[in-house]
Design a protein around this motif. Sequence first.
Motif, PDB file in Angstrom:
ATOM      1  N   MET A 109     -21.052  -3.533  -5.874  1.00 44.20           N
ATOM      2  CA  MET A 109     -21.067  -2.722  -4.644  1.00 44.20           C
ATOM      3  C   MET A 109     -19.664  -2.605  -4.060  1.00 44.20           C
ATOM      4  O   MET A 109     -19.283  -1.575  -3.506  1.00 44.20           O
ATOM      5  CB  MET A 109     -21.987  -3.364  -3.604  1.00 44.20           C
ATOM      6  CG  MET A 109     -23.438  -3.414  -3.972  1.00 44.20           C
ATOM      7  SD  MET A 109     -24.382  -4.296  -2.703  1.00 44.20           S
ATOM      8  CE  MET A 109     -26.014  -4.290  -3.438  1.00 44.20           C
ATOM      9  N   ARG A 116     -21.845  -0.560   6.040  1.00 39.19           N
ATOM     10  CA  ARG A 116     -22.663  -0.070   4.935  1.00 39.19           C
ATOM     11  C   ARG A 116     -22.841  -1.150   3.868  1.00 39.19           C
ATOM     12  O   ARG A 116     -23.951  -1.374   3.365  1.00 39.19           O
ATOM     13  CB  ARG A 116     -22.024   1.186   4.318  1.00 39.19           C
ATOM     14  CG  ARG A 116     -22.780   1.744   3.117  1.00 39.19           C
ATOM     15  CD  ARG A 116     -22.160   3.052   2.649  1.00 39.19           C
ATOM     16  NE  ARG A 116     -20.727   2.917   2.395  1.00 39.19           N
ATOM     17  CZ  ARG A 116     -20.217   2.381   1.279  1.00 39.19           C
ATOM     18  NH1 ARG A 116     -21.029   1.930   0.326  1.00 39.19           N
ATOM     19  NH2 ARG A 116     -18.908   2.314   1.115  1.00 39.19           N
ATOM     20  N   LEU A 117     -21.752  -1.841   3.517  1.00 42.76           N
ATOM     21  CA  LEU A 117     -21.847  -2.916   2.532  1.00 42.76           C
ATOM     22  C   LEU A 117     -22.758  -4.034   3.015  1.00 42.76           C
ATOM     23  O   LEU A 117     -23.578  -4.571   2.256  1.00 42.76           O
ATOM     24  CB  LEU A 117     -20.449  -3.470   2.227  1.00 42.76           C
ATOM     25  CG  LEU A 117     -19.557  -2.631   1.322  1.00 42.76           C
ATOM     26  CD1 LEU A 117     -18.134  -3.170   1.326  1.00 42.76           C
ATOM     27  CD2 LEU A 117     -20.107  -2.611  -0.104  1.00 42.76           C
ATOM     28  N   SER A 140     -25.281  -3.881   5.065  1.00 40.29           N
ATOM     29  CA  SER A 140     -26.686  -3.471   5.020  1.00 40.29           C
ATOM     30  C   SER A 140     -27.224  -3.464   3.593  1.00 40.29           C
ATOM     31  O   SER A 140     -28.419  -3.702   3.364  1.00 40.29           O
ATOM     32  CB  SER A 140     -26.840  -2.084   5.649  1.00 40.29           C
ATOM     33  OG  SER A 140     -26.146  -1.097   4.893  1.00 40.29           O
ATOM     34  N   GLN A 141     -26.353  -3.221   2.612  1.00 39.76           N
ATOM     35  CA  GLN A 141     -26.773  -3.232   1.205  1.00 39.76           C
ATOM     36  C   GLN A 141     -26.921  -4.659   0.676  1.00 39.76           C
ATOM     37  O   GLN A 141     -27.786  -4.936  -0.178  1.00 39.76           O
ATOM     38  CB  GLN A 141     -25.758  -2.476   0.350  1.00 39.76           C
ATOM     39  CG  GLN A 141     -25.700  -0.974   0.616  1.00 39.76           C
ATOM     40  CD  GLN A 141     -24.579  -0.297  -0.155  1.00 39.76           C
ATOM     41  OE1 GLN A 141     -23.614  -0.944  -0.558  1.00 39.76           O
ATOM     42  NE2 GLN A 141     -24.701   1.009  -0.371  1.00 39.76           N
TER      43      GLN A 141
END
Length: 494
Positions: free
Chosen positions: A276, A304-305, A307-308
């Motif tokens: 990721m 964003r990272l 949440s992933q």
Amino acid sequence: MQTDFIDLLKQSVSSIVLEGETQHLLEKNQALNSFYPILLSILNSRPELIDNLLRQLNPRVGDVFGSNLSLKQQFLDLVSGTAPQTEIENTLNRSIAPSLNFLENQAGSSDPVAIQHLLQNNLDSIQAALPQWATALLAALGVNNAAGQTVHQAPEVIVTEPVEERRSWLLPILALIILIGLLAFLFRACSDRNQAPATTQTQVAANQAAMLQVSTGSDGNLVTCQILLNNPSYMEILQNEVKQIFNHPTGCGAENFANYHSEFIDQDVIPSVLKMLKGVPNVNLNWVGNQLSIQAANPADAERLASQIRPLAKNMTVVTQQPAETTVTDVNQAVTSSISNAEQALAAINPDNIQALDIATALNMQIINFDSASTEIPAANKSILDQTAVLMQRAPQVQLTVKGHTDAVGDANANKTLSQQRAQAVVDYLVSRGVNPGQLQAIGFGSEQPIAANATPEGQFKNRRIEFEVLNVDTGTVRSVEDAGVVEQKAPQS
């Protein structure tokens, strides 16, 4: 401003040791930088070793580590990098004698007591220069790095020869008393020696969470990576994952000591997290214990990272962090200190025997902190360039390449143009001070060659830099001197 003790040692000794070297210069310089504070810590703890080493014509690393051959090997594994260990060890061997000469000169005496007093006075500098992994290594050697070990010696026993008037029957009794005393002393010394490893083992076994630190550059590829873990098998697996995912031949800097945990929490998902991370620009990730923190130049990328990653690393606390601000005071102090170091290095150059590498080394000590979007050279740096101009006029065999770099903030093409303009500004200034234009060249790299993570203001500050590379036209050798050390480049094609 007074030069730091360890920095002064590096300036005095490394140039002697690396003189004439052409292979693995970067690794050798890094190994020396790690070795100096470790050597001084050991000498401070064991002043009797100072006299022993001074008596030897060619003292060696093995003499410093004594009978601890496994620790010596562990040390060489850590500092050798990709260079052959035999070459690194030979380089370190050659550094011991000039290091001792430096200590003698600074202490004004070869007396071990005077040298130990010098080391005690500069203990803060020595400790600050120690690599993070050195504490465990020194502890395993029985060296108390934190406080500076005092070696306690048994009191001297003075035996007075019996006078002739003493009765002959007293002699056997006195001999028996002395024998009992010696046996008691030897028994106590052996007991202390047997207890020492237990103390060391307690220090080494102190638990520290395993750590993984990864940062990417402006193109989303790997810039820095470090693994701290007590599990060689998984460390090798993780190294291979990093190399494969980022297509990086070296992978991470890795340290394997007993004071680190043997596994990461949720370590099975680390490869997925690294995938990721790849391609996301200017991100810094720290995986320590059950905490995973993410910093990015673009806060949206960090969110964003996070949440992933959260659904994968269910036992980790995943947080995003705003980069800490680098204050004006921090910047000014760093710039002032760097200029002072550069001035001293330039002043130490013999104008009748100017070495190209010496000029580059001195120039790269300074920080040229251009104002935002400006190509105006700060006034504080002009004195350094003035001294350089004088030296270069006396050394026509030296050619200097000025290399401009920026951080990754803003448009990449604009940054490259700005870096070229700043490098050219330095060249133009040197020409205005009498340097032959044929000795100078300016190249702008923009944000293509970061030396730190662009996710933090501190990293951005380090990436906004001017570097200097020299060519000695008499030998055809091209060398650059960077923060990490001396790097030999390919000679130009004729």
